[in-house]
Design a protein around this motif. Structure first.
Motif, short mmCIF file in Angstrom:
data_model
loop_
_atom_site.label_atom_id
_atom_site.label_comp_id
_atom_site.label_asym_id
_atom_site.label_seq_id
_atom_site.Cartn_x
_atom_site.Cartn_y
_atom_site.Cartn_z
N LEU B 19 0.83 -1.21 0.00
CA LEU B 19 0.00 0.00 0.00
C LEU B 19 0.86 1.25 0.00
O LEU B 19 1.82 1.35 0.79
CB LEU B 19 -0.89 0.03 1.25
N THR B 20 0.51 2.19 -0.86
CA THR B 20 1.03 3.56 -0.76
C THR B 20 -0.13 4.52 -0.92
O THR B 20 -0.90 4.39 -1.87
CB THR B 20 2.06 3.87 -1.87
N ILE B 21 -0.26 5.45 0.01
CA ILE B 21 -1.22 6.55 -0.12
C ILE B 21 -0.40 7.84 -0.08
O ILE B 21 0.26 8.13 0.91
CB ILE B 21 -2.28 6.56 0.99
N ASN B 22 -0.46 8.58 -1.18
CA ASN B 22 0.35 9.80 -1.28
C ASN B 22 -0.27 10.97 -0.53
O ASN B 22 -1.50 11.14 -0.52
CB ASN B 22 0.53 10.19 -2.75
N CYS B 23 0.59 11.77 0.08
CA CYS B 23 0.16 12.98 0.78
C CYS B 23 1.23 14.05 0.60
O CYS B 23 2.40 13.80 0.85
CB CYS B 23 -0.04 12.69 2.26
N THR B 24 0.83 15.21 0.15
CA THR B 24 1.72 16.37 0.10
C THR B 24 1.07 17.52 0.82
O THR B 24 -0.16 17.56 1.00
CB THR B 24 2.04 16.78 -1.35
N THR B 71 8.04 18.11 0.52
CA THR B 71 6.81 18.41 1.29
C THR B 71 5.82 17.25 1.20
O THR B 71 4.66 17.43 0.82
CB THR B 71 6.16 19.74 0.87
N SER B 72 6.28 16.05 1.55
CA SER B 72 5.44 14.86 1.44
C SER B 72 5.49 14.04 2.72
O SER B 72 6.43 14.14 3.52
CB SER B 72 5.89 14.02 0.24
N PHE B 73 4.46 13.21 2.87
CA PHE B 73 4.36 12.32 4.04
C PHE B 73 3.53 11.11 3.60
O PHE B 73 2.43 10.86 4.07
CB PHE B 73 3.69 13.08 5.19
N HIS B 74 4.06 10.34 2.68
CA HIS B 74 3.33 9.23 2.08
C HIS B 74 3.21 8.06 3.06
O HIS B 74 4.17 7.68 3.72
CB HIS B 74 4.04 8.74 0.82
N LEU B 75 2.03 7.47 3.09
CA LEU B 75 1.76 6.34 3.98
C LEU B 75 2.02 5.04 3.23
O LEU B 75 1.57 4.88 2.09
CB LEU B 75 0.30 6.38 4.46
N GLU B 76 2.72 4.10 3.88
CA GLU B 76 3.03 2.82 3.25
C GLU B 76 2.80 1.68 4.22
O GLU B 76 2.95 1.83 5.44
CB GLU B 76 4.51 2.78 2.78
N LYS B 77 2.44 0.52 3.64
CA LYS B 77 2.38 -0.72 4.40
C LYS B 77 2.75 -1.85 3.47
O LYS B 77 2.25 -1.92 2.34
CB LYS B 77 1.00 -0.95 5.02
N GLY B 78 3.58 -2.74 3.95
CA GLY B 78 4.10 -3.79 3.09
C GLY B 78 3.09 -4.86 2.71
O GLY B 78 3.16 -5.43 1.61
N SER B 79 2.14 -5.14 3.59
CA SER B 79 1.20 -6.23 3.35
C SER B 79 -0.11 -5.90 4.04
O SER B 79 -0.21 -6.01 5.27
CB SER B 79 1.78 -7.54 3.89
#
Lengths: 119, 115
Positions: B19-24, B71-79
């Motif tokens: 999962l990646t959810i982008n945030c700027t 200026t980003s803070f992207h959320l990630e989760k491997g599984s």
């Protein structure tokens, strides 16, 4: 830590009626915030209390809205003469006093909200 | 003024996908950055936070790194798991001159995980 509690969870009322919501923050938190959240949007700031003092109000807070925190503990949000556009989720949050450094923004802890539906 | 921009949802993934959810963001001053999660019918729960550049917030397998240069803070989760299905909000907090934390939220990204 019992968390932030809000009452009621749901409120259905007719247009033109007055409604009042209550928020009990986390006991050691001296800062309390009210937000409004409409479907598909993030929360929008309404007002902020530090202890019993209301220090900030958004332009979203029309004169039909009033909030109090009389003893610096629980807070109430009243909407007078409700309108269709007031239908939303009203969220309360609290936070503790931040530390002394400019980096110590304490996170806000949210209640489950009161969902208001205007018929 | 301050603002947060998130990728539009819904995001639909199969279980165990990445999962990646982008945030700027744009902000005056030096913001703290947060990810909150909201399950149906509930309020927002703090998922993770970062208070200064290059900080990595992490919780429950989720991670986000404060990138000042982008200026980003992207959320990630491997599984991801089915139980991760929720709406995720990126937020920034700036202390204003009156000592009050002004929090600005993004519009939220709905995540749906399919078994």
């Amino acid at each position: 830590d019992t968390g932030v509690s809000q009452d009621p969870r749901h409120k259905i009322t007719k247009r033109g009626q007055n409604v009042t919501f209550r928020c009990d923050p986390i006991s050691e938190h001296n800062r309390l915030y009210w937000y409004r959240q409409t479907l598909g949007q993030g929360p929008e700031f309404l007002t902020y209390f530090q202890n019993e003092a209301q220090l900030e109000k958004s332009r979203l807070l029309s004169d039909r809205f009033s909030a109090e925190r009389p003893k610096g503990s629980f807070s109430t949000l009243e909407i007078q003469r409700t309108e269709q556009g007031d239908s939303a989720m009203y969220l309360c949050a609290s936070s503790s006093q931040p530390g002394q450094t400019k980096y110590s923004n304490q996170p806000q802890h949210f209640g489950d909200g009161t969902r208001l539906s205007i018929l | 003024g301050d603002s947060v921009t998130q990728m539009e949802g819904p995001v639909t993934l199969s279980e165990e996908a990445f999962l990646t959810i982008n945030c700027t963001y744009t902000a005056t001053g030096y913001p703290s950055l947060f990810w909150y999660v909201q399950y149906p019918g509930e309020g927002l729960q703090l998922l993770l936070k970062a208070t200064k550049a290059d900080d990595k917030g992490s919780n429950k397998g989720f991670e986000a790194t404060y990138r000042k240069e982008t200026t980003s803070f992207h959320l990630e989760k491997g599984s991801v798991q089915v139980s991760d299905s929720a709406v995720y909000f990126c937020a920034l907090s700036v202390m204003n001159s009156g000592g009050y934390q002004k929090v600005t939220f993004g519009t939220g990204t709905k995540l749906q995980v399919i078994p």
